[in-house]
Enzyme design. Structure first.
Site, PDB file in Angstrom:
ATOM      1  N   HIS A  14       0.856  -1.190   0.000  1.00  0.00           N
ATOM      2  CA  HIS A  14       0.000   0.000   0.000  1.00  0.00           C
ATOM      3  C   HIS A  14       0.894   1.243   0.000  1.00  0.00           C
ATOM      4  O   HIS A  14       1.742   1.388   0.888  1.00  0.00           O
ATOM      5  CB  HIS A  14      -0.886   0.022   1.244  1.00  0.00           C
ATOM      6  CG  HIS A  14      -1.794  -1.159   1.364  1.00  0.00           C
ATOM      7  ND1 HIS A  14      -3.115  -1.120   0.962  1.00  0.00           N
ATOM      8  CD2 HIS A  14      -1.578  -2.420   1.826  1.00  0.00           C
ATOM      9  CE1 HIS A  14      -3.674  -2.301   1.184  1.00  0.00           C
ATOM     10  NE2 HIS A  14      -2.760  -3.106   1.715  1.00  0.00           N
ATOM     11  N   GLU A 195      -7.075 -12.818   6.430  1.00  0.00           N
ATOM     12  CA  GLU A 195      -6.126 -12.228   7.376  1.00  0.00           C
ATOM     13  C   GLU A 195      -6.804 -12.201   8.738  1.00  0.00           C
ATOM     14  O   GLU A 195      -6.328 -12.799   9.689  1.00  0.00           O
ATOM     15  CB  GLU A 195      -5.725 -10.816   6.927  1.00  0.00           C
ATOM     16  CG  GLU A 195      -4.723 -10.140   7.844  1.00  0.00           C
ATOM     17  CD  GLU A 195      -4.458  -8.689   7.459  1.00  0.00           C
ATOM     18  OE1 GLU A 195      -3.428  -8.148   7.909  1.00  0.00           O
ATOM     19  OE2 GLU A 195      -5.274  -8.091   6.726  1.00  0.00           O
ATOM     20  N   ASP A 273       3.512  -5.424   2.499  1.00  0.00           N
ATOM     21  CA  ASP A 273       2.243  -4.835   2.936  1.00  0.00           C
ATOM     22  C   ASP A 273       2.404  -3.345   3.232  1.00  0.00           C
ATOM     23  O   ASP A 273       2.147  -2.503   2.374  1.00  0.00           O
ATOM     24  CB  ASP A 273       1.707  -5.594   4.148  1.00  0.00           C
ATOM     25  CG  ASP A 273       0.225  -5.387   4.398  1.00  0.00           C
ATOM     26  OD1 ASP A 273      -0.432  -4.773   3.547  1.00  0.00           O
ATOM     27  OD2 ASP A 273      -0.286  -5.857   5.438  1.00  0.00           O
ATOM     28  N   ASP A 274       2.814  -2.996   4.432  1.00  0.00           N
ATOM     29  CA  ASP A 274       3.025  -1.604   4.865  1.00  0.00           C
ATOM     30  C   ASP A 274       4.367  -1.556   5.590  1.00  0.00           C
ATOM     31  O   ASP A 274       4.417  -1.496   6.830  1.00  0.00           O
ATOM     32  CB  ASP A 274       1.901  -1.154   5.796  1.00  0.00           C
ATOM     33  CG  ASP A 274       0.521  -1.384   5.195  1.00  0.00           C
ATOM     34  OD1 ASP A 274       0.147  -0.639   4.283  1.00  0.00           O
ATOM     35  OD2 ASP A 274      -0.162  -2.334   5.634  1.00  0.00           O
TER      36      ASP A 274
END
Length: 330
Positions: A14, A195, A273-274
């Site tokens: 992201h 998740e 992901d982040d």
């Protein structure tokens, strides 16, 4: 060459979540926005659990107010990725944060992001493609606006459509209309599931949204029949091991199901992901997987091959990226 030095493909990142904390603080100072409460004493992002992570994430995005902000962010994020020898990356972009879901505003933001991506491709060799992404806890109607943004800008740079956010918000099927809109525009589809929502959320995403990939998907391991279904259908899981451990989806990397999923024939890829939220990089992901599971260069070559096959890009781009993955010692 160590596995950490290998060229890499990342499919699940992201762009706002990849914002370096120092970048966020600097932009906040420029704009006189107080976001000091989201940082720990060492300057990293601070959160308690997944819900609090979402709060901190959205608080950080307050500093991103103009297309120029996203231009600068894109360059900063791709510089970090290139430093991990990522040669191809797909980034989730949220039109909700880039103009509030308005198509005209989205075009301006997207233009700035694409300009930065083109510059970084020339300067660092990293190729980026964009996946406009609905924020699940903003609801199905807002997701339709996001899908409209994706429809109107589909092409060589915007190649997919996805959904992230809080899996406790409704069901996957509530967002089917938005996904149908994106599908009609020729976009490839992915959705976060498995998740926090458990195996059934993965099954719903496959059945109700007809996605080619699942973001995370690791809790599918709790349902052997589902694992077999995923393997047989060739559904690709965008696995983010460091994220799963940091947020408590898995107690430790040693207990993460990625190796078991591979053994059972599931197509898996590895992403961050982040990354700054989880103190991760693609170099660290590869290195940690090697240390914990004993994976060698051939294992990571296989992960890259899976990711390249699953990438939401055209054949010419796929061929060019394949050349970037070639190694003299292979």
């Amino acid at each position: 060459m160590s596995v950490a030095d290998l060229p890499k493909i990342e499919l699940h990142m992201h762009i706002e979540g990849a914002m370096p904390p120092a970048f966020a603080r600097g932009l906040a100072q420029e704009k006189k926005i107080d976001i000091s409460g989201i940082f720990a004493g060492d300057g990293s992002y601070r959160y308690r659990d997944f819900r609090d992570f979402l709060r901190v994430y959205e608080a950080a995005t307050q500093v991103l107010q103009t297309p120029q902000d996203y231009y600068r962010l894109t360059r900063a994020v791709l510089e970090e990725s290139a430093a991990s020898n990522v040669v191809y990356t797909e980034s989730f972009l949220a039109p909700d944060f880039c103009g509030g879901g308005d198509v005209t505003a989205w075009r301006d933001y997207l233009g700035a992001i694409e300009q930065a991506a083109a510059e970084m491709e020339r300067e660092a060799g990293i190729v980026m493609r964009a996946i406009p992404t609905a924020v699940r806890h903003f609801g199905p109607e807002q997701a339709k606006r996001t899908a409209r943004c994706a429809q109107e800008t589909a092409g060589r740079f915007v190649t997919g459509f996805g959904m992230g956010g809080d899996e406790a918000m409704g069901r996957q099927g509530d967002f089917a209309y938005a996904f149908d809109m994106a599908r009609e525009a020729g976009l490839r589809l992915t959705s976060h599931a498995g998740e926090w929502g458990g195996p059934e959320s993965v099954r719903e995403a496959i059945r109700d949204l007809r996605v080619a990939r699942i973001g995370h998907g690791v809790r599918a391991i709790e349902d052997p029949a589902l694992v077999e279904e995923i393997a047989e259908a060739g559904i690709v899981l965008e696995v983010c091991p460091g994220s799963n451990v940091a947020l408590g989806v898995c107690r430790s990397l040693a207990r993460h199901p990625i190796a078991d999923l591979r053994r059972r024939g599931v197509k898996v890829t590895v992403s961050t992901d982040d990354p700054p939220f989880f103190h991760s990089t693609m170099r660290r992901e590869f290195n940690d997987l090697s240390e914990v599971f004993g994976w060698e260069a051939g294992d990571f070559d296989a992960l890259n091959e899976t990711a390249l096959e699953a990438a939401f890009c055209d054949d010419a781009t796929r061929e060019a990226v394949a050349k970037k993955l070639e190694r003299d010692d292979a």
